[in-house]
Design a protein around this motif. Sequence first.
Motif, PDB file in Angstrom:
ATOM      1  N   GLN A   6       0.842  -1.176   0.000  1.00 56.10           N
ATOM      2  CA  GLN A   6       0.000   0.000   0.000  1.00 56.10           C
ATOM      3  C   GLN A   6       0.886   1.237   0.000  1.00 56.10           C
ATOM      4  O   GLN A   6       2.077   1.154   0.261  1.00 56.10           O
ATOM      5  N   PHE A   7       0.266   2.372  -0.285  1.00 53.53           N
ATOM      6  CA  PHE A   7       0.993   3.632  -0.206  1.00 53.53           C
ATOM      7  C   PHE A   7       0.944   4.110   1.234  1.00 53.53           C
ATOM      8  O   PHE A   7      -0.120   4.445   1.762  1.00 53.53           O
ATOM      9  N   ASN A  90      -9.292   8.271   3.140  1.00 53.26           N
ATOM     10  CA  ASN A  90     -10.422   7.841   2.326  1.00 53.26           C
ATOM     11  C   ASN A  90     -10.029   7.577   0.872  1.00 53.26           C
ATOM     12  O   ASN A  90     -10.745   6.875   0.159  1.00 53.26           O
ATOM     13  N   ARG A  91      -8.911   8.113   0.456  1.00 52.49           N
ATOM     14  CA  ARG A  91      -8.379   7.807  -0.865  1.00 52.49           C
ATOM     15  C   ARG A  91      -7.574   6.510  -0.867  1.00 52.49           C
ATOM     16  O   ARG A  91      -7.161   6.039  -1.922  1.00 52.49           O
ATOM     17  N   GLY A  92      -7.337   5.959   0.305  1.00 55.33           N
ATOM     18  CA  GLY A  92      -6.597   4.705   0.390  1.00 55.33           C
ATOM     19  C   GLY A  92      -5.175   4.843   0.869  1.00 55.33           C
ATOM     20  O   GLY A  92      -4.432   3.865   0.866  1.00 55.33           O
ATOM     21  N   VAL A  93      -4.772   6.041   1.298  1.00 57.97           N
ATOM     22  CA  VAL A  93      -3.425   6.220   1.846  1.00 57.97           C
ATOM     23  C   VAL A  93      -3.375   5.612   3.247  1.00 57.97           C
ATOM     24  O   VAL A  93      -4.256   5.846   4.076  1.00 57.97           O
ATOM     25  N   VAL A 187       0.809  14.887  -1.420  1.00 57.67           N
ATOM     26  CA  VAL A 187       0.640  13.440  -1.250  1.00 57.67           C
ATOM     27  C   VAL A 187      -0.202  12.867  -2.383  1.00 57.67           C
ATOM     28  O   VAL A 187       0.116  11.804  -2.932  1.00 57.67           O
ATOM     29  N   GLU A 188      -1.267  13.555  -2.747  1.00 51.57           N
ATOM     30  CA  GLU A 188      -2.120  13.061  -3.821  1.00 51.57           C
ATOM     31  C   GLU A 188      -1.350  12.979  -5.134  1.00 51.57           C
ATOM     32  O   GLU A 188      -1.540  12.040  -5.914  1.00 51.57           O
ATOM     33  N   GLN A 197      -1.999  -1.232  -4.565  1.00 51.81           N
ATOM     34  CA  GLN A 197      -3.237  -1.708  -3.984  1.00 51.81           C
ATOM     35  C   GLN A 197      -3.550  -0.817  -2.798  1.00 51.81           C
ATOM     36  O   GLN A 197      -2.663  -0.476  -2.021  1.00 51.81           O
ATOM     37  N   VAL A 198      -4.796  -0.403  -2.642  1.00 56.82           N
ATOM     38  CA  VAL A 198      -5.147   0.516  -1.555  1.00 56.82           C
ATOM     39  C   VAL A 198      -6.068  -0.187  -0.583  1.00 56.82           C
ATOM     40  O   VAL A 198      -6.866  -1.044  -0.938  1.00 56.82           O
ATOM     41  N   PRO A 199      -5.981   0.167   0.706  1.00 57.60           N
ATOM     42  CA  PRO A 199      -6.853  -0.445   1.702  1.00 57.60           C
ATOM     43  C   PRO A 199      -8.250   0.169   1.647  1.00 57.60           C
ATOM     44  O   PRO A 199      -8.446   1.248   1.096  1.00 57.60           O
ATOM     45  N   LEU A 200      -9.215  -0.519   2.245  1.00 57.20           N
ATOM     46  CA  LEU A 200     -10.537   0.043   2.348  1.00 57.20           C
ATOM     47  C   LEU A 200     -10.490   1.251   3.272  1.00 57.20           C
ATOM     48  O   LEU A 200      -9.729   1.293   4.235  1.00 57.20           O
TER      49      LEU A 200
END
Length: 205
Positions: A6-7, A90-93, A187-188, A197-200
């Motif tokens: 993940q990021f 919420n973007r998956g970071v 960051v974005e 792959q990003v987390p929920l």
Amino acid sequence: MSSIDQFVLGVDLDGVCADYEQAFRASVVRHLGRAPEQLPPQTVMDAYSQWGLTFEQFEQAHRTAVVEDRMFRHMQPLPGVSEALWRLSNRGVWIRIITHRLLFNWAHESSAADTAYWLDANEIPYRDLCFIGDKPNVGADLYVDDSPSNIVALRAAGRAAIVFDQPYNRDLPGPRAHTWEDVVALVEAEFAARERQVPLPLELE
């Protein structure tokens, strides 16, 4: 490369998320009998030297601020930090809080407990909480920090780091964030450039 696919954003606390200087100044005024005008705004990392304290006096003042005044529990958040970190989460970071607050023996319990309390009370989203000084060895894809020594060490180790603007780090090259809106944009941009792959998202109750 982070240890998980993940990021990961490594986020410092004092001077980045929380107003350490204001909280410590208030404690020094209260316990050492200093007038506020005797404590100028911090322009170097070792503020105690600007405030006429020896290192030994700083150690005692810091311990008093942490143990008696519960500084880490009550300090003010910097503007926009909760909202910004929720946007990124919420973007998956993956938010990894990395702080070096366990400075002195016999104050670790209050330091750790009050840090966790402060994060919850101020609605800071995070998935890991690390108390460590050797930040380059904490796996993160990007860091945001205010300490010149940390930024230098991170970059020397090949880590990408955003400088969170403070008077004592103005000589460091960017990328630099003056506000938490700036952090989000930086960051974005980095996040969008990488395929991960990003987390929920976390849910704010």
